[in-house]
Design a protein around this motif. Structure first.
Motif, PDB file in Angstrom:
ATOM      1  N   PRO A  85       0.838  -1.204   0.000  1.00 16.69           N
ATOM      2  CA  PRO A  85       0.000   0.000   0.000  1.00 16.69           C
ATOM      3  C   PRO A  85       0.876   1.258   0.000  1.00 16.69           C
ATOM      4  O   PRO A  85       1.999   1.226   0.505  1.00 16.69           O
ATOM      5  N   PRO A  86       0.373   2.350  -0.533  1.00 17.01           N
ATOM      6  CA  PRO A  86       1.151   3.590  -0.567  1.00 17.01           C
ATOM      7  C   PRO A  86       1.630   4.001   0.829  1.00 17.01           C
ATOM      8  O   PRO A  86       0.882   3.944   1.796  1.00 17.01           O
ATOM      9  N   GLY A  87       2.895   4.381   0.906  1.00 14.56           N
ATOM     10  CA  GLY A  87       3.473   4.839   2.162  1.00 14.56           C
ATOM     11  C   GLY A  87       3.834   3.755   3.145  1.00 14.56           C
ATOM     12  O   GLY A  87       4.212   4.045   4.272  1.00 14.56           O
ATOM     13  N   ALA A  88       3.734   2.491   2.748  1.00 12.88           N
ATOM     14  CA  ALA A  88       3.971   1.394   3.679  1.00 12.88           C
ATOM     15  C   ALA A  88       5.330   0.723   3.517  1.00 12.88           C
ATOM     16  O   ALA A  88       5.613  -0.250   4.198  1.00 12.88           O
ATOM     17  N   LEU A  89       6.183   1.239   2.623  1.00 11.74           N
ATOM     18  CA  LEU A  89       7.461   0.580   2.373  1.00 11.74           C
ATOM     19  C   LEU A  89       8.530   1.600   2.015  1.00 11.74           C
ATOM     20  O   LEU A  89       8.258   2.589   1.322  1.00 11.74           O
ATOM     21  N   VAL A  90       9.733   1.347   2.500  1.00 12.50           N
ATOM     22  CA  VAL A  90      10.931   2.072   2.090  1.00 12.50           C
ATOM     23  C   VAL A  90      11.940   1.022   1.677  1.00 12.50           C
ATOM     24  O   VAL A  90      12.130   0.023   2.380  1.00 12.50           O
ATOM     25  N   VAL A  91      12.578   1.214   0.524  1.00 15.59           N
ATOM     26  CA  VAL A  91      13.538   0.255  -0.010  1.00 15.59           C
ATOM     27  C   VAL A  91      14.949   0.803   0.172  1.00 15.59           C
ATOM     28  O   VAL A  91      15.209   1.964  -0.112  1.00 15.59           O
ATOM     29  N   SER A  92      15.849  -0.048   0.633  1.00 23.22           N
ATOM     30  CA  SER A  92      17.260   0.311   0.742  1.00 23.22           C
ATOM     31  C   SER A  92      18.051  -0.646  -0.140  1.00 23.22           C
ATOM     32  O   SER A  92      17.973  -1.872   0.019  1.00 23.22           O
ATOM     33  N   THR A  93      18.829  -0.085  -1.056  1.00 22.74           N
ATOM     34  CA  THR A  93      19.610  -0.887  -1.992  1.00 22.74           C
ATOM     35  C   THR A  93      20.819  -0.080  -2.446  1.00 22.74           C
ATOM     36  O   THR A  93      21.025   1.039  -1.987  1.00 22.74           O
ATOM     37  N   GLY A  94      21.587  -0.649  -3.349  1.00 21.73           N
ATOM     38  CA  GLY A  94      22.767   0.030  -3.868  1.00 21.73           C
ATOM     39  C   GLY A  94      22.467   0.808  -5.136  1.00 21.73           C
ATOM     40  O   GLY A  94      21.382   0.729  -5.708  1.00 21.73           O
ATOM     41  N   TRP A  95      23.479   1.549  -5.586  1.00 20.60           N
ATOM     42  CA  TRP A  95      23.361   2.334  -6.800  1.00 20.60           C
ATOM     43  C   TRP A  95      23.444   1.410  -8.008  1.00 20.60           C
ATOM     44  O   TRP A  95      24.212   0.449  -8.014  1.00 20.60           O
ATOM     45  N   PHE A  96      22.637   1.692  -9.016  1.00 24.34           N
ATOM     46  CA  PHE A  96      22.660   0.929 -10.263  1.00 24.34           C
ATOM     47  C   PHE A  96      22.325   1.896 -11.396  1.00 24.34           C
ATOM     48  O   PHE A  96      21.445   2.748 -11.226  1.00 24.34           O
ATOM     49  N   GLU A  97      23.006   1.757 -12.513  1.00 22.28           N
ATOM     50  CA  GLU A  97      22.753   2.644 -13.652  1.00 22.28           C
ATOM     51  C   GLU A  97      21.286   2.573 -14.066  1.00 22.28           C
ATOM     52  O   GLU A  97      20.721   1.496 -14.213  1.00 22.28           O
ATOM     53  N   GLY A  98      20.667   3.711 -14.227  1.00 23.47           N
ATOM     54  CA  GLY A  98      19.251   3.784 -14.580  1.00 23.47           C
ATOM     55  C   GLY A  98      18.342   3.752 -13.364  1.00 23.47           C
ATOM     56  O   GLY A  98      17.114   3.787 -13.498  1.00 23.47           O
ATOM     57  N   GLY A  99      18.919   3.704 -12.178  1.00 26.29           N
ATOM     58  CA  GLY A  99      18.124   3.629 -10.956  1.00 26.29           C
ATOM     59  C   GLY A  99      17.260   4.848 -10.704  1.00 26.29           C
ATOM     60  O   GLY A  99      16.121   4.724 -10.257  1.00 26.29           O
ATOM     61  N   ASN A 100      17.784   6.029 -10.998  1.00 22.40           N
ATOM     62  CA  ASN A 100      16.995   7.249 -10.769  1.00 22.40           C
ATOM     63  C   ASN A 100      15.728   7.264 -11.606  1.00 22.40           C
ATOM     64  O   ASN A 100      14.664   7.662 -11.129  1.00 22.40           O
TER      65      ASN A 100
END
Length: 106
Positions: free
Chosen positions: A29-44
């Protein structure tokens, strides 16, 4: 309640685990998750269309498994955990995501 997803594999990285982590995130659901990961080309570009905040550590994804990558990711994950106060922490893959998860006390 917000959950935190710590994952090594995450789109736009290719592969089945990355796709699965992206699909799990899309179904929250909206606002229910935050993702933590590394940098990857095209990520933005990917993150702009993703329904949840994606916090990308300034370490290339393939370097998250190194000692230096784990330290930087662990510190960032600890900061996120204090900010978000997650009800649950997902580990996308136990190795290496369990290391930053243990650092934050999960």
């Amino acid at each position: 309640m917000t959950n935190l997803l710590l994952t090594y594999d995450f789109p736009p990285m290719g592969g089945g685990i990355a796709r699965m982590m992206g699909e799990i995130g899309r179904r929250y659901p909206p606002g229910a998750l935050v993702v933590s990961t590394g940098w990857f080309e095209g990520g933005n570009e990917f993150d702009a269309g993703f329904p949840h905040p994606v916090d990308r550590v300034a370490v290339p994804s393939h370097r998250l498994r190194t000692a230096q990558g784990l330290i930087r990711w662990g510190r960032r994950a600890a900061t996120l955990a204090r900010t978000v106060d997650p009800a649950f922490v997902w580990c996308g893959n136990l190795k290496p995501a369990a290391y930053p998860a243990s650092w934050i006390g999960w």
